[in-house]
Design a protein around this motif. Structure first.
Motif, mmCIF file in Angstrom:
data_model
loop_
_atom_site.group_PDB
_atom_site.id
_atom_site.type_symbol
_atom_site.label_atom_id
_atom_site.label_comp_id
_atom_site.label_asym_id
_atom_site.label_seq_id
_atom_site.Cartn_x
_atom_site.Cartn_y
_atom_site.Cartn_z
ATOM 1 N N PHE A 1 -3.913 15.517 2.477
ATOM 2 C CA PHE A 1 -3.727 16.351 1.297
ATOM 3 C C PHE A 1 -2.341 16.020 0.763
ATOM 4 C CE2 PHE A 1 -6.522 18.409 4.309
ATOM 5 C CZ PHE A 1 -7.655 18.590 3.526
ATOM 6 N N LEU A 2 -2.277 15.469 -0.460
ATOM 7 C CA LEU A 2 -1.073 14.786 -0.903
ATOM 8 C C LEU A 2 -0.577 15.262 -2.259
ATOM 9 C CD1 LEU A 2 -2.625 11.290 -0.178
ATOM 10 C CD2 LEU A 2 -1.140 12.575 1.360
ATOM 11 N N GLY A 3 0.720 15.239 -2.419
ATOM 12 C CA GLY A 3 1.346 15.359 -3.723
ATOM 13 C C GLY A 3 1.688 13.952 -4.167
ATOM 14 N N SER A 4 1.663 13.691 -5.486
ATOM 15 C CA SER A 4 1.889 12.315 -5.943
ATOM 16 C C SER A 4 2.843 12.262 -7.130
ATOM 17 C CB SER A 4 0.561 11.657 -6.327
ATOM 18 O OG SER A 4 -0.081 12.394 -7.340
ATOM 19 N N ALA B 1 -8.957 9.810 2.396
ATOM 20 C CA ALA B 1 -9.803 9.748 3.592
ATOM 21 C C ALA B 1 -9.682 8.342 4.150
ATOM 22 C CB ALA B 1 -11.245 10.075 3.254
ATOM 23 N N THR B 2 -9.460 8.245 5.457
ATOM 24 C CA THR B 2 -9.247 6.946 6.090
ATOM 25 C C THR B 2 -10.144 6.806 7.308
ATOM 26 O OG1 THR B 2 -6.945 6.985 5.385
ATOM 27 C CG2 THR B 2 -7.508 5.414 7.108
ATOM 28 N N TYR B 3 -10.787 5.649 7.420
ATOM 29 C CA TYR B 3 -11.535 5.287 8.610
ATOM 30 C C TYR B 3 -10.672 4.320 9.404
ATOM 31 C CZ TYR B 3 -14.940 3.007 11.625
ATOM 32 O OH TYR B 3 -15.592 2.486 12.707
ATOM 33 N N LEU B 4 -10.458 4.619 10.695
ATOM 34 C CA LEU B 4 -9.596 3.816 11.567
ATOM 35 C C LEU B 4 -10.437 3.251 12.717
ATOM 36 C CD1 LEU B 4 -6.883 6.568 11.593
ATOM 37 C CD2 LEU B 4 -6.581 4.348 10.532
ATOM 38 N N PRO B 5 -11.064 2.080 12.526
ATOM 39 C CA PRO B 5 -11.908 1.539 13.594
ATOM 40 C C PRO B 5 -11.104 1.154 14.837
ATOM 41 C CG PRO B 5 -11.658 -0.069 11.838
ATOM 42 C CD PRO B 5 -11.009 1.196 11.368
ATOM 43 N N LEU B 6 -9.853 0.746 14.637
ATOM 44 C CA LEU B 6 -8.947 0.411 15.727
ATOM 45 C C LEU B 6 -7.599 1.060 15.440
ATOM 46 C CD1 LEU B 6 -9.639 -3.435 15.920
ATOM 47 C CD2 LEU B 6 -10.483 -1.695 17.490
ATOM 48 N N GLN B 7 -6.865 1.357 16.487
ATOM 49 C CA GLN B 7 -5.538 1.921 16.282
ATOM 50 C C GLN B 7 -4.681 0.897 15.541
ATOM 51 O OE1 GLN B 7 -3.552 3.209 19.821
ATOM 52 N NE2 GLN B 7 -2.086 4.423 18.670
ATOM 53 N N GLY B 8 -4.134 1.299 14.404
ATOM 54 C CA GLY B 8 -3.296 0.405 13.628
ATOM 55 C C GLY B 8 -4.002 -0.298 12.488
ATOM 56 N N PHE C 1 -8.572 7.008 -1.806
ATOM 57 C CA PHE C 1 -7.724 8.107 -2.250
ATOM 58 C C PHE C 1 -8.010 8.407 -3.708
ATOM 59 C CE2 PHE C 1 -5.336 4.218 -2.944
ATOM 60 C CZ PHE C 1 -4.831 4.365 -4.234
ATOM 61 N N GLY C 2 -7.656 9.596 -4.143
ATOM 62 C CA GLY C 2 -7.859 9.962 -5.530
ATOM 63 C C GLY C 2 -7.199 11.278 -5.848
ATOM 64 N N GLY C 3 -7.034 11.534 -7.156
ATOM 65 C CA GLY C 3 -6.442 12.783 -7.583
ATOM 66 C C GLY C 3 -6.259 12.818 -9.086
ATOM 67 N N VAL C 4 -5.475 13.797 -9.524
ATOM 68 C CA VAL C 4 -5.232 13.995 -10.945
ATOM 69 C C VAL C 4 -3.776 14.405 -11.149
ATOM 70 C CG1 VAL C 4 -5.990 16.414 -10.927
ATOM 71 C CG2 VAL C 4 -6.136 15.090 -13.041
ATOM 72 N N THR C 5 -3.197 13.989 -12.272
ATOM 73 C CA THR C 5 -1.823 14.371 -12.588
ATOM 74 C C THR C 5 -1.834 15.595 -13.506
ATOM 75 O OG1 THR C 5 -1.599 13.070 -14.606
ATOM 76 C CG2 THR C 5 -1.146 11.935 -12.515
ATOM 77 N N ALA C 6 -0.675 16.195 -13.690
ATOM 78 C CA ALA C 6 -0.545 17.347 -14.582
ATOM 79 C C ALA C 6 -0.893 16.966 -16.021
ATOM 80 C CB ALA C 6 0.876 17.903 -14.503
ATOM 81 N N GLU C 7 -0.736 15.695 -16.370
ATOM 82 C CA GLU C 7 -1.046 15.197 -17.711
ATOM 83 C C GLU C 7 -2.517 14.816 -17.853
ATOM 84 O OE1 GLU C 7 1.368 14.111 -15.747
ATOM 85 O OE2 GLU C 7 3.181 14.758 -16.765
ATOM 86 N N ARG C 8 -3.308 15.126 -16.850
ATOM 87 C CA ARG C 8 -4.753 14.861 -16.799
ATOM 88 C C ARG C 8 -5.106 13.375 -16.748
ATOM 89 N NH1 ARG C 8 -6.558 19.615 -20.825
ATOM 90 N NH2 ARG C 8 -6.061 21.315 -19.413
ATOM 91 N N ALA D 1 -7.645 6.760 -8.631
ATOM 92 C CA ALA D 1 -8.443 6.558 -7.418
ATOM 93 C C ALA D 1 -8.181 5.141 -6.922
ATOM 94 C CB ALA D 1 -9.926 6.747 -7.699
ATOM 95 N N GLY D 2 -8.437 4.921 -5.641
ATOM 96 C CA GLY D 2 -8.236 3.585 -5.104
ATOM 97 C C GLY D 2 -8.851 3.395 -3.733
ATOM 98 N N LEU D 3 -8.974 2.145 -3.367
ATOM 99 C CA LEU D 3 -9.401 1.716 -2.027
ATOM 100 C C LEU D 3 -8.353 0.748 -1.517
ATOM 101 C CD1 LEU D 3 -13.196 0.911 -2.485
ATOM 102 C CD2 LEU D 3 -12.215 2.793 -1.180
ATOM 103 N N GLU D 4 -8.031 0.856 -0.234
ATOM 104 C CA GLU D 4 -7.042 -0.064 0.326
ATOM 105 C C GLU D 4 -7.242 -0.250 1.824
ATOM 106 O OE1 GLU D 4 -3.399 1.790 -0.822
ATOM 107 O OE2 GLU D 4 -3.542 3.351 0.682
ATOM 108 N N ALA D 5 -6.776 -1.389 2.304
ATOM 109 C CA ALA D 5 -6.732 -1.663 3.742
ATOM 110 C C ALA D 5 -5.306 -1.374 4.203
ATOM 111 C CB ALA D 5 -7.087 -3.116 4.018
ATOM 112 N N GLU D 6 -5.176 -0.879 5.408
ATOM 113 C CA GLU D 6 -3.838 -0.630 5.951
ATOM 114 C C GLU D 6 -3.723 -1.221 7.346
ATOM 115 O OE1 GLU D 6 -3.217 3.531 8.141
ATOM 116 O OE2 GLU D 6 -3.830 3.808 6.064
ATOM 117 N N ILE D 7 -2.533 -1.690 7.638
ATOM 118 C CA ILE D 7 -2.205 -2.187 8.972
ATOM 119 C C ILE D 7 -0.893 -1.519 9.371
ATOM 120 C CG2 ILE D 7 -1.082 -4.251 8.047
ATOM 121 C CD1 ILE D 7 -2.022 -5.671 10.660
#
Length: 183
Positions: A52-55, A76-83, A89-96, A100-106
Motif C-alpha cells: 500500500f503505497l504513496g507516490s 502485488a508481487t509474486y516471489l518464486p525465489l528469494q530475491g 502496480f497501479g494507482g491514481v494521482t490527485a490530478e486524476r 500502472a506497470g509490470l516489472e521484474a525485480e532482483i
C-alpha cells in the motif's frame, strides 16, 4: 564413586557424580515459545507481497515545464525465489492521472545485523508502465532501484524509484513508498 547414569521422568538422560542429584536439562522440544512471534531473526521465504503505497510522479517535457503529482496506489508481487520477483502496480494521482506497470525485480543485497535476518534489502527493477489522463497517455520502459526495511518476516517498509528509458522530449521519474505485507 564413579559416574552413574540416572533417568528423570520428562528429562533427558543425565550423568550424576557420586550421590548428587541428577542434572536436569530441558530439551529443545520442551522449551517454551513466546506467545507472539514476529519472525525477527528468521529468514522465512514467503511467495507473495502486497503493498500500500504513496507516490510522487514528476513528468517533464522539453517544451513544457515539469509537473509533479502526488497520489496513492497498491502493488502485488509474486516471489518464486528469494530475491527474484514479478510485480504489478497501479494507482491514481490527485490530478486524476492513472498509472500502472509490470516489472521484474532482483534483490541481490541483503543485510543481516543484530540477529535480524534480511533487515535491509537493496535491489533493481526493470519493466514497463503506463500513465495517462483521458485520451492523453504514455507507455514507458523503465528501470530503477528498490529498498526494503523488514520488520520481521511479514512486514516491511519499502521504497522504489523508477525513471524511463526514453531519450528525447519526455522524461519521467516515479517514486513510491509504503508498507508491504508478505504471505
Amino acid at each position: 564413586h564413579g559416574h552413574d547414569v540416572k533417568e528423570s521422568q520428562g528429562a533427558a538422560t543425565t550423568p550424576t557424580v557420586g550421590c548428587s542429584k541428577p542434572l536436569v536439562t530441558e530439551s529443545i522440544a520442551q522449551s517454551t515459545q513466546p506467545a507472539t512471534d514476529l519472525g525477527l531473526g528468521k529468514s522465512t521465504h514467503r511467495s507473495f507481497r502486497l503493498g500500500f503505497l504513496g507516490s510522487v510522479i514528476n513528468l517533464g517535457q522539453v517544451d513544457r515545464s515539469n509537473q509533479t503529482m502526488f497520489g496513492g496506489g497498491a502493488s502485488a508481487t509474486y516471489l518464486p525465489l528469494q530475491g527474484l520477483g514479478l510485480s504489478a502496480f497501479g494507482g491514481v494521482t490527485a490530478e486524476r492521472y492513472w498509472y500502472a506497470g509490470l516489472e521484474a525485480e532482483i534483490t541481490p543485497f541483503r543485510l543481516s545485523v543484530f540477529g535480524l535476518n534480511d533487515l535491509l534489502e537493496l535491489g533493481a527493477v526493470a519493466g514497463g508502465s503506463f500513465i495517462g489522463q483521458g485520451s492523453e497517455h504514455s507507455l514507458i520502459a523503465h528501470v530503477g532501484g528498490r529498498m526494503g526495511i523488514n520488520l520481521g518476516d511479514r512486514f516491511s517498509v519499502a521504497a522504489t524509484v523508477r525513471t524511463n528509458l526514453t531519450n528525447g522530449s519526455f522524461q519521467s521519474v516515479f517514486a513510491d513508498a509504503g508498507l508491504t505485507v508478505r504471505f
